[in-house]
Design a protein around this motif. Sequence first.
Motif, PDB file in Angstrom:
ATOM      1  N   THR A 159      41.843  34.759  41.902  1.00 29.22           N
ATOM      2  CA  THR A 159      40.761  36.424  41.332  1.00 29.22           C
ATOM      3  C   THR A 159      39.853  36.950  41.623  1.00 29.22           C
ATOM      4  O   THR A 159      38.840  36.000  41.753  1.00 29.22           O
ATOM      5  CB  THR A 159      41.394  35.747  39.567  1.00 29.22           C
ATOM      6  N   GLY A 160      39.403  37.809  41.021  1.00 28.30           N
ATOM      7  CA  GLY A 160      38.380  38.774  41.111  1.00 28.30           C
ATOM      8  C   GLY A 160      36.609  37.578  42.615  1.00 28.30           C
ATOM      9  O   GLY A 160      37.735  37.474  43.416  1.00 28.30           O
ATOM     10  N   GLU A 161      35.632  37.836  41.765  1.00 26.61           N
ATOM     11  CA  GLU A 161      34.995  37.980  43.151  1.00 26.61           C
ATOM     12  C   GLU A 161      35.391  36.360  43.862  1.00 26.61           C
ATOM     13  O   GLU A 161      34.949  36.348  44.751  1.00 26.61           O
ATOM     14  CB  GLU A 161      33.576  37.721  43.059  1.00 26.61           C
ATOM     15  N   LEU A 201      38.981  51.439  38.606  1.00 22.59           N
ATOM     16  CA  LEU A 201      37.106  51.039  39.573  1.00 22.59           C
ATOM     17  C   LEU A 201      38.102  51.038  41.100  1.00 22.59           C
ATOM     18  O   LEU A 201      37.584  52.050  41.792  1.00 22.59           O
ATOM     19  CB  LEU A 201      36.987  49.599  39.611  1.00 22.59           C
ATOM     20  N   ASP A 234      37.399  54.366  43.093  1.00 26.68           N
ATOM     21  CA  ASP A 234      35.879  53.341  44.595  1.00 26.68           C
ATOM     22  C   ASP A 234      36.402  52.759  45.358  1.00 26.68           C
ATOM     23  O   ASP A 234      36.648  53.206  46.729  1.00 26.68           O
ATOM     24  CB  ASP A 234      34.927  52.925  43.551  1.00 26.68           C
ATOM     25  N   GLU A 286      32.255  53.925  37.478  1.00 26.82           N
ATOM     26  CA  GLU A 286      31.902  54.385  38.981  1.00 26.82           C
ATOM     27  C   GLU A 286      32.256  56.102  39.141  1.00 26.82           C
ATOM     28  O   GLU A 286      31.623  56.869  39.989  1.00 26.82           O
ATOM     29  CB  GLU A 286      33.238  53.463  40.160  1.00 26.82           C
TER      30      GLU A 286
END
Length: 352
Positions: free
Chosen positions: A73-75, A134, A138, A186
């Motif tokens: 998950t995520g970064e 997001l 974006d 964003e």
Amino acid sequence: MEKEKKQKNLFASSVFQLSRTVTTHLYFGGGLLEECPSLFSGRAVVISDPKVGELYGAKLAEKLKAPLLLIPTGEKAKSFDVVGKLLDELLQLGVDRRTALFAVGGGATMDLVGFVASICLRGLPLVLVPTTLLAMVDASIGGKTGINNRFGKNQIGTFYPPQAVVVDPDVLCTLSEKERLNGLAEIWKLGSVLDKKLWKSDDILEAIKGKIEVVEKDPMEQGLRRILNFGHTISHALEKLTNYEISHGEAVLIGCVAEAHLSMNLGFLQKSDFQEIEAFYAQHLVQLPCSYTKEKLWEMMAYDKKKENGEVRFVLIDKIGHVVPFCGAYCRAVSLHELEETFFWLQTCKNR
Ligand SMILES: NC(=O)c1ccc[n+]([C@@H]2O[C@H](COP(=O)([O-])OP(=O)(O)OC[C@H]3O[C@@H](n4cnc5c(N)ncnc54)[C@H](O)[C@@H]3O)[C@@H](O)[C@H]2O)c1
């Protein structure tokens, strides 16, 4: 959420062009995820993080008769380790150059899967199914892929246009308020640099159209596209400085006000405009760790991708909805000395 309800049944399909070879089909509408399989044929692999996989990925995979692969998950997904593991899994499945990778999830999933699609067998078809606000406005628009390394965010990546982007605003019903704010950050950034109408707005389709308008004119980020980087010189440094404890959106919110402050300090933005920006964002700004120093933040900026000849460059605005063009460069070198007051603002501004 009102706007999302209004857009629920709107089905829009259009195309945009980021490279000479690939035309991207954009599908937008409530309930589209259900219909998604009817839009595509051929072999596919669906890739999601565990949470999105359970919510949406597994169902889509079943309908596409495709395997579902899970990524962190995520970064945490945006690393060479995960790239290597995913490439192994794809090759193990026997993918060929016609196998489409469906990235279902937030911006991190878009960035990682986009990168892997661009290098696996020298390029696999890519379909982006963004599930965060997001990612819809974006990360899925514009063909940028990226992973992080010890030098910072998105230091490694490619420009790789997807074959299709499928945006179903209905999936936002499971998104947390915090994640929703990340997306609004964003949209408001886009409003700050492109069109004041988008500032304070939550109009997903208008935001997508706004971003497409910019990236089609400058897909490889040679000039105009840099305006989308407003707020990001500081936000990327903050993300790295806090070891990604603050989210990308939270960092962008702070970065946008800070870079508006810099625009004012350097004499481009009127004080009244800055005050309007500061007042609007105040309620959304998160606490920053007090332990950081301006030198540390400056050091983190050294890896900003707009940097040229050793100089850190910033996108600056001269009013809400307009960027200073700087003869087509759309950014200007700023010294540590010129940033002093903005660093002071960052450390002392109210609500923290
Ligand atoms: N390539 C680009 O042009 C571009 C542009 C902007 C941002 N980005 C990248 O996007 C990333 C941030 O993306 P993000 O904000 O979407 O965060 P994210 O991808 O980390 O996802 C945030 C969280 O939301 C969860 N989630 C996703 N969809 C959900 C849903 N519908 N319901 C419930 N939970 C859901 C995910 O499991 C995750 O925990 C950053 O890495 C940033 O660098 C890339």
